[in-house]
Design an enzyme around this catalytic site. Structure first.
Site, PDB file in Angstrom:
ATOM      1  CE  LYS A 173      13.287   0.850 -13.509  1.00  0.00           C
ATOM      2  NZ  LYS A 173      12.040   1.553 -13.308  1.00  0.00           N
ATOM      3  CB  ALA A 233       3.104   5.665  -8.246  1.00  0.00           C
ATOM      4  CB  SER A 235      -0.897  -0.003   1.232  1.00  0.00           C
ATOM      5  OG  SER A 235      -0.078  -0.130   2.389  1.00  0.00           O
TER       6      SER A 235
END
Lengths: 347, 347
Positions: A200, A148, A5
């Site tokens: 990456k 996000a 979360s």
């Protein structure tokens, strides 16, 4: 249900909740396991999430959907769940899996959104494989150019689902995550997709060095390209099943671009180069990241060990050079010295 | 010899001159054909270049090498030349080729550094093909993430040589251009390499729209990826010989990155989107580019006609949308509406 979360976990819950409400093939309710905390107000984080429908601590201001139910009890949260979304920080996955052994439905499907597997000499330890082995269930992955906060604001974005064998399962995950502003493409290459999410960060460190040296656009583009190319070759070295096309997906070229132009690996590497390598990564991390460690520095050390062990360092001049700069053996300016090592994977 | 003396032409002469002096397999002298101009001082441009060893007008402050000889007489400049480097603005190539017919050695080899071929319904008109057919000689291409000023300052950079059949010829071009700060990779795919140099401008316009809409990093990376993917599929549609790997080269992913983060196509497209499409490209070009036209706007119109003619528009949603925005049929925000068109080249 969603296990985790943080900001990305909360966004994942939001995406999934939108679809479970709108698609008849899924239960409406989305449980989100929350590592319980007590807020400054004295309220429990789960109570605050369930009262306000927002993750007030890690994604404030964003409504998650009324069908998202925060639950602090992991056992309770996974009970009866048939689709498990893992999106915790990678250092917690070990304990979470161990505590879930024997408690998950045997026909459940998992997907991992966690970036940061370890690359050991004996082979990489993929988080999806770890989840799969610990819990005895199949595990896919979802990776991509996914900051996000931007997805939370419903800015257009996309991701890649990497799946192992079952295309139908992949299509279910695609349905569960796709929204008008979030596009998901399935690729049958779980290893390639998951490895991209870790490697990456090595490329981002190289890009940060170039920024810190003020080398300009041509140089940065060249370094990013070398990095993408070495990512591909390294993945194929570890797993012969990895597909070239995976690197044209969101998890490949797109995520490399976002990470090389934003992101903390790039940022700290830029500072390292601006200081001429005279202040160590440990020191800069402590100063710039409030105690967090850069994944890229750890990953490139692991990658270097694997390549050295196999005698393949000279085929990966970018990865090798990044590690040698990070560890202080070469100056940051070495990132652009390729005249002696130009035969990278001759076609 | 080098035909052309803008900033990129002058840099090309500098690279070549470094190598002809150092490699015994080439003549030392590099002739550079210069479109003669009279400078404000009254001196001829060729005289100024030969006196100062700098292109005082188009690349001031950079020594070209003493073995670069500027020549205003094209016929004289090509006489006896066995390696011809074409690096003029693309609108001049027509007249230059016509005036050279019958004057070039029959065993000469050409290479084109010119970006901006036309894409006609009956097929694209590649500049390398045009040179080859007009002069009856073989023509390779050199493309890549090559902002001329940065290479002039000897910042590390790289490029791709696209060649047709003869690997030995390709190796000669690689030798002629490679320096410690300029890395050149040969690829047997002249069409793919040359088309990249033109199609990237279409992607840059899409990236500019995203910037103008303040959509963020995820969106921009996604749009760049769609663009790279459509470039690849479009090239393969026109020439079945085009290789996937070409798009991992400097001419592909690296040049797309530089063009989408710098460059005038991106810049004007950003302004277009910031004005909500209410000021036309013609108007913005006149204001921002002092009378020059954006190649990307022209290219995407041509690409659109080819796709419409073949009934393939829906397979190229990015290219189609860019043209429809440029021509005022859709608002700039349409660049991120992909929910209805997500099956791009299913794997």
């Amino acid at each position: 249900m969603v296990i985790g979360s943080g900001s990305w976990g909360s966004v994942a819950a939001k995406l999934v909740a939108f679809n479970t409400l709108n698609l008849s093939s899924f239960h409406d309710e989305v449980k989100m396991w929350v590592f319980e905390e007590t807020l400054q107000s004295g309220e429990k984080l789960t109570d605050a999430i369930n009262r306000t429908n927002e993750n007030v601590k890690y994604l404030p201001g964003i409504k998650l959907g009324k069908n998202v139910i925060a639950d602090p009890d992991l056992d309770n949260a996974v009970e009866d769940a048939n689709m498990l979304v893992f999106v915790t920080p990678h250092q917690f996955i070990d304990n979470i899996c161990k505590s879930l052994v024997g408690k998950v439905r045997s026909d459940a499907e998992a997907i991992s959104l966690i970036k940061g597997m370890e690359v050991k000499i004996e082979g990489p330890c993929l988080i999806s494989t770890y989840i799969s082995e610990q819990l005895g269930i199949n595990c896919s992955v979802l990776m991509g150019a996914n900051l996000a906060n931007e997805i939370a604001e419903e800015k257009f974005s996309e991701a890649t689902v990497g799946y192992r064998n079952n295309r139908e399962i992949a299509e279910q995950w695609v349905q569960l995550f796709t929204t008008p502003y979030f596009m998901v493409t399935p690729v049958q290459d779980v290893e390639g997709v998951e490895l991209c999410g870790t490697l990456k960060n090595v490329v981002a460190i190289a890009a940060g060095f170039v920024d810190g040296l003020d080398m300009g656009n041509n140089t940065k583009a060249a370094i990013i390209r070398f990095g993408l190319r070495e990512m591909r070759e390294f993945c194929k070295l570890l797993f012969s099943s990895v597909k070239d096309d995976t690197f044209f997906e969101s998890c490949g070229v797109a995520d490399v671009i976002t990470t090389c132009f934003g992101g903390r690996n790039r940022k700290v590497a830029e500072a390292f180069a601006r200081n001429g390598g005279k202040r160590s990564f440990d020191e800069l991390e402590a100063e710039m990241l409030q105690g967090q460690k850069l994944q890229g520095v750890t990953t490139v050390r692991e990658v270097y060990e694997v390549l050295r062990h196999r005698g393949l360092l000279e085929l990966f001049p970018l990865f090798a050079t990044v590690h040698e700069i990070c560890s202080g053996c070469l100056p940051p300016s070495a990132i652009v010295i390729y005249s002696e090592k130009k035969n990278i994977f001759p076609v």
